[in-house]
Write a protein that holds these residues in place. Structure first.
Motif, PDB file in Angstrom:
ATOM      1  N   LYS A 133       0.821  -1.218   0.000  1.00 32.83           N
ATOM      2  CA  LYS A 133       0.000   0.000   0.000  1.00 32.83           C
ATOM      3  C   LYS A 133       0.857   1.272   0.000  1.00 32.83           C
ATOM      4  CE  LYS A 133      -4.150   1.947   0.391  1.00 32.83           C
ATOM      5  NZ  LYS A 133      -5.137   1.684   1.436  1.00 32.83           N
ATOM      6  N   ALA A 134       2.065   1.173   0.554  1.00 30.11           N
ATOM      7  CA  ALA A 134       2.875   2.386   0.702  1.00 30.11           C
ATOM      8  C   ALA A 134       4.351   2.046   0.800  1.00 30.11           C
ATOM      9  CB  ALA A 134       2.430   3.162   1.940  1.00 30.11           C
ATOM     10  N   ILE A 135       5.170   3.090   0.612  1.00 27.43           N
ATOM     11  CA  ILE A 135       6.616   3.008   0.804  1.00 27.43           C
ATOM     12  C   ILE A 135       7.010   4.093   1.800  1.00 27.43           C
ATOM     13  CG2 ILE A 135       8.885   3.082  -0.312  1.00 27.43           C
ATOM     14  CD1 ILE A 135       7.443   2.636  -3.006  1.00 27.43           C
ATOM     15  N   VAL A 136       7.875   3.744   2.755  1.00 27.85           N
ATOM     16  CA  VAL A 136       8.411   4.732   3.704  1.00 27.85           C
ATOM     17  C   VAL A 136       9.926   4.810   3.512  1.00 27.85           C
ATOM     18  CG1 VAL A 136       8.677   5.421   6.113  1.00 27.85           C
ATOM     19  CG2 VAL A 136       6.560   4.305   5.367  1.00 27.85           C
ATOM     20  N   PRO A 137      10.390   5.696   2.620  1.00 32.15           N
ATOM     21  CA  PRO A 137      11.838   5.896   2.494  1.00 32.15           C
ATOM     22  C   PRO A 137      12.332   6.781   3.640  1.00 32.15           C
ATOM     23  CG  PRO A 137      10.672   7.318   0.955  1.00 32.15           C
ATOM     24  CD  PRO A 137       9.625   6.537   1.688  1.00 32.15           C
ATOM     25  N   VAL A 138      13.489   6.447   4.184  1.00 31.35           N
ATOM     26  CA  VAL A 138      14.065   7.231   5.279  1.00 31.35           C
ATOM     27  C   VAL A 138      15.302   7.947   4.747  1.00 31.35           C
ATOM     28  CG1 VAL A 138      15.047   7.161   7.598  1.00 31.35           C
ATOM     29  CG2 VAL A 138      13.233   5.544   6.957  1.00 31.35           C
ATOM     30  N   HIS A 139      15.316   9.259   4.875  1.00 29.69           N
ATOM     31  CA  HIS A 139      16.483  10.058   4.468  1.00 29.69           C
ATOM     32  C   HIS A 139      17.494   9.991   5.618  1.00 29.69           C
ATOM     33  CE1 HIS A 139      13.855  11.368   1.286  1.00 29.69           C
ATOM     34  NE2 HIS A 139      13.067  12.036   2.103  1.00 29.69           N
ATOM     35  N   PRO A 144      19.470  12.464   1.438  1.00 31.36           N
ATOM     36  CA  PRO A 144      18.168  12.188   0.817  1.00 31.36           C
ATOM     37  C   PRO A 144      18.150  10.852   0.079  1.00 31.36           C
ATOM     38  CG  PRO A 144      19.354  13.872  -0.418  1.00 31.36           C
ATOM     39  CD  PRO A 144      20.149  13.626   0.827  1.00 31.36           C
ATOM     40  N   SER A 145      17.012  10.172   0.141  1.00 29.73           N
ATOM     41  CA  SER A 145      16.831   8.911  -0.573  1.00 29.73           C
ATOM     42  C   SER A 145      16.738   9.151  -2.082  1.00 29.73           C
ATOM     43  CB  SER A 145      15.549   8.223  -0.089  1.00 29.73           C
ATOM     44  OG  SER A 145      15.652   7.866   1.268  1.00 29.73           O
ATOM     45  N   GLU A 146      16.758   8.046  -2.826  1.00 28.60           N
ATOM     46  CA  GLU A 146      16.642   8.119  -4.294  1.00 28.60           C
ATOM     47  C   GLU A 146      15.169   8.341  -4.661  1.00 28.60           C
ATOM     48  OE1 GLU A 146      19.140   8.134  -6.416  1.00 28.60           O
ATOM     49  OE2 GLU A 146      20.633   7.877  -4.833  1.00 28.60           O
ATOM     50  N   MET A 147      14.696   9.568  -4.405  1.00 32.37           N
ATOM     51  CA  MET A 147      13.269   9.829  -4.517  1.00 32.37           C
ATOM     52  C   MET A 147      12.754   9.814  -5.955  1.00 32.37           C
ATOM     53  SD  MET A 147      12.051   9.860  -1.559  1.00 32.37           S
ATOM     54  CE  MET A 147      10.405  10.447  -1.955  1.00 32.37           C
ATOM     55  N   GLY A 148      13.609  10.108  -6.924  1.00 32.83           N
ATOM     56  CA  GLY A 148      13.163  10.044  -8.310  1.00 32.83           C
ATOM     57  C   GLY A 148      12.687   8.647  -8.666  1.00 32.83           C
ATOM     58  N   GLU A 149      13.525   7.657  -8.376  1.00 30.02           N
ATOM     59  CA  GLU A 149      13.164   6.266  -8.664  1.00 30.02           C
ATOM     60  C   GLU A 149      12.018   5.786  -7.781  1.00 30.02           C
ATOM     61  OE1 GLU A 149      16.287   3.272  -9.673  1.00 30.02           O
ATOM     62  OE2 GLU A 149      17.630   4.835  -8.918  1.00 30.02           O
ATOM     63  N   SER A 168      16.681  14.670   8.471  1.00 25.88           N
ATOM     64  CA  SER A 168      17.141  15.307   7.227  1.00 25.88           C
ATOM     65  C   SER A 168      16.535  16.674   6.947  1.00 25.88           C
ATOM     66  CB  SER A 168      16.810  14.378   6.054  1.00 25.88           C
ATOM     67  OG  SER A 168      15.411  14.154   5.975  1.00 25.88           O
ATOM     68  N   PHE A 169      16.073  17.381   7.963  1.00 23.32           N
ATOM     69  CA  PHE A 169      15.449  18.680   7.687  1.00 23.32           C
ATOM     70  C   PHE A 169      16.401  19.558   6.879  1.00 23.32           C
ATOM     71  CE2 PHE A 169      14.714  23.140   8.418  1.00 23.32           C
ATOM     72  CZ  PHE A 169      13.383  23.239   8.049  1.00 23.32           C
ATOM     73  N   GLY A 170      15.902  20.099   5.774  1.00 22.59           N
ATOM     74  CA  GLY A 170      16.686  21.019   4.953  1.00 22.59           C
ATOM     75  C   GLY A 170      17.475  20.369   3.836  1.00 22.59           C
TER      76      GLY A 170
END
Length: 374
Positions: A133-139, A144-149, A168-170
């Motif tokens: 149902k969802a993905i929880v990437p952790v930065h 930062p995680s590979e958010m594009g992919e 990872s604020f900022g």
């Protein structure tokens, strides 16, 4: 070794110096709050939500009691519940997975990338099922995680994405601030964070009007109006005193992040050519170094040498979540997520904070490099 630094203790984190620089303004804000008599969801919290949303670049920011609640409320508002699976990383603080269980879903752990320690998109793809149902990437650590992919995968399979931005604020990914890339962003203001308060606090960011309205209900007992409730919610509200200090800190956050990056750059320069594997820098963004985490041979012996020299360190994380006792029923075995498991044997977080004295950086490097050689 320089005599001036030989016996000097080095704290893992020094929050007192920053407090002293804010003390006059913060105490004035507390006096003003007390005189006004508004302590919960008052003007400081409302102003902070607007300022935070503007900084991250989203329509909405909803202040909550802590980072764990921000994850839980995000999952609730996105409709994740019983029978669902949520893909996340085993190389993170427990709350990233714990909150998945709290909404009644099952965490599915996948492996990480060896350089950034963030979710491996290929591993995510391999674990998607009809129940996902969802993905929880952790930065993690401020990278930062590979958010594009990850967003491409989510779009293809119609999955929600909850960014865990606690560390990872900022941080930036392709010009966007983390927390503005997924369906929601989840932030912690625990005192050790890049943007930390003097107690507990959290925030959810989103561009969805519906998610914003839902979380605002959920954080206040599911109430649509005073004493009128449409669902079971919880008590998760940021207080005015914490909002006041966070507003002050947000004004200075660019300098604080630059201070962390300066310390990190100095470490990396001093470790060049040594067996110490320094943190990778993002190819498409910036690292904010909530933690400066290296990979080293003989990690445990090196850490003990640093401890003996009165130098603070942290071992994040000693065991992947997939192998922890609480998740025994999920039947992961040693060797099932090898990149994570290998990282757990080598990683060590060194002292890093804005304004860290150069002589402290020098002492950390001297003791660590001598311990590796020894």
């Amino acid at each position: 070794m320089h005599a001036v630094t030989r016996a000097q203790p080095v704290p893992f984190l020094d929050l007192s110096t920053q407090y002293k620089s804010l003390e006059t303004e913060w105490l004035a804000a507390i006096r003003e709050t007390g005189a006004r008599g508004s302590f919960i969801l008052g003007p400081h919290t409302q102003a902070f939500e607007k300022e935070f949303a503007e900084y991250v670049g989203v329509k909405h920011a909803i202040a909550v009691a802590n980072g764990t609640d921000s994850l839980y409320l995000s999952l609730r508002a996105l409709g994740v519940g019983k029978g669902d699976e949520v893909i996340t990383t085993p190389f993170t603080f427990f709350a990233s997975a714990e909150t998945i269980d709290m909404v009644g879903a099952t965490p599915v752990f996948v492996d990480i990338l060896p350089d950034s320690f963030c979710l491996d998109p290929a591993s995510v793809r391999a674990k998607i099922t009809a129940k996902t149902k969802a993905i929880v990437p952790v930065h993690i650590f401020g990278h930062p995680s590979e958010m594009g992919e990850i967003m491409e995968i989510a779009k293809k399979h119609k999955l929600a994405v909850v960014e865990d931005c606690a560390q990872s604020f900022g941080a930036l990914h392709n010009g966007k601030v983390v927390g503005a890339l997924g369906d929601t962003g989840s932030f912690s203001f625990y005192p050790t964070k890049v943007l930390g308060c003097y107690g507990d606090g959290g925030m959810v960011t989103t561009n969805s009007d519906a998610v914003n309205e839902h979380i605002r209900r959920l954080r206040n007992h599911g109430a649509v109006k005073p004493f009128l409730h449409t669902e079971i919610g919880m008590n998760s509200r940021l207080d005015e005193v914490q909002a006041a200090v966070l507003r002050l800190k947000l004004k200075r956050i660019k300098d604080d992040i630059a201070g962390r990056q300066k310390v990190a750059a100095e470490y990396t320069k001093r470790f060049a050519g040594s067996p110490v594997k320094t943190p990778a820098l993002p190819k498409h963004g910036t690292h904010v170094f909530n933690l400066y985490t290296v990979r080293i041979p003989k990690r445990d012996a090196v850490r003990q040498a640093l401890t003996d020299a009165q130098i603070g360190t942290s071992q994040c994380y000693p065991q992947g979540l997939h192998l922890q006792e609480v998740y025994k029923h999920l039947n992961y075995k040693p060797g099932s997520l090898p990149v994570c498991e290998h990282a757990c044997t080598e990683t060590l977080s060194l002292p890093v904070y804005p304004g860290m004295p150069p002589e402290h950086i020098e002492r950390v490097c001297e003791v660590l490099l001598a311990a590796i050689k020894g």
